[in-house]
Motif scaffolding. Sequence first.
Motif, PDB file in Angstrom:
ATOM      1  N   HIS A 177       0.580   7.129   5.782  1.00 24.45           N
ATOM      2  CA  HIS A 177       1.444   6.395   4.854  1.00 24.45           C
ATOM      3  C   HIS A 177       2.593   7.270   4.363  1.00 24.45           C
ATOM      4  CE1 HIS A 177      -0.587   2.635   4.657  1.00 24.45           C
ATOM      5  NE2 HIS A 177      -1.677   3.071   4.040  1.00 24.45           N
TER       6      HIS A 177
ATOM      7  N   ARG B 144       1.987   1.903  -3.481  1.00 23.07           N
ATOM      8  CA  ARG B 144       0.931   2.530  -4.272  1.00 23.07           C
ATOM      9  C   ARG B 144       0.889   4.041  -4.002  1.00 23.07           C
ATOM     10  NH1 ARG B 144      -2.186  -1.926  -2.285  1.00 23.07           N
ATOM     11  NH2 ARG B 144      -2.594  -3.497  -3.874  1.00 23.07           N
TER      12      ARG B 144
ATOM     13  N   LEU C 184      -7.147   5.732  -4.399  1.00 21.38           N
ATOM     14  CA  LEU C 184      -6.915   4.441  -3.738  1.00 21.38           C
ATOM     15  C   LEU C 184      -8.036   4.064  -2.767  1.00 21.38           C
ATOM     16  CD1 LEU C 184      -3.067   4.655  -2.983  1.00 21.38           C
ATOM     17  CD2 LEU C 184      -4.233   3.574  -4.920  1.00 21.38           C
TER      18      LEU C 184
ATOM     19  N   GLN D 247       0.829  -1.212   0.000  1.00 21.38           N
ATOM     20  CA  GLN D 247       0.000   0.000   0.000  1.00 21.38           C
ATOM     21  C   GLN D 247       0.860   1.257   0.000  1.00 21.38           C
ATOM     22  OE1 GLN D 247      -2.814   0.900  -1.024  1.00 21.38           O
ATOM     23  NE2 GLN D 247      -4.271   0.537   0.628  1.00 21.38           N
TER      24      GLN D 247
END
Length: 224
Positions: free
Chosen positions: A184, A156, A174, A153
């Motif tokens: 993130h 991404r 996303l 993730q």
Amino acid sequence: MSDALRLLIADDHPMFRAALRHALGEVLPGAGIVEVASQSALEAAVAGGEAFDLAMLDLMMPGAMGFSSLVFARGQRPELPVVIISSNEHPRTIRRAQQFGASGFVPKSAPASVLGEAVTAVLAGKVWFPPLQAERDEGDAQLADRLAQLTPQQLRVLMRLADGLLNKQIAYELSLAENTVKIHVTAILRKLGCHSRTQAAVLVKGLSLEEESGGLHDQGNALR
């Protein structure tokens, strides 16, 4: 054995996918084949949980940045062998594919017999690359090690960040909460040793491909 195999083909050219499917059918009759045509479709297929035995990736799909499709596939499914199928036959491109975790590399100009040799070798747990003339690059090795710290993730998010998207745009694309994206991004910067989004984006540019003059997109004789 081949009737139990599941293969993933990732390439944005329908005619080349058809040629590749035909060539693979000669080598592995009865194998199941799933096709995708973009980075986002590849992400969905690899993350979907289907037990693929081999992935074959083009490096120049929509949404991909150089070796990003390879890095993502290896990060999401490290047990899945990946063979790069590319019209960029530059020696350093081949060497970098190896350093970023590919199990094989087949030029799109190669005959079907070469594809068969490569696929057979990789499915047997070996690696297959054309003769290399480029030396190992320590910068690529360090970049691969740093990217390997990220979760799928986070990879991404990093790729969208490198495209210049804002957190809210990444969240929308996303299907994440914007606060989750912020978390993130903070983790990504820490793991990569970067102090800003711009610095992380520049680091990702290291995944870009070298340009090779002459015939890079000529696939007319591929897999004949």
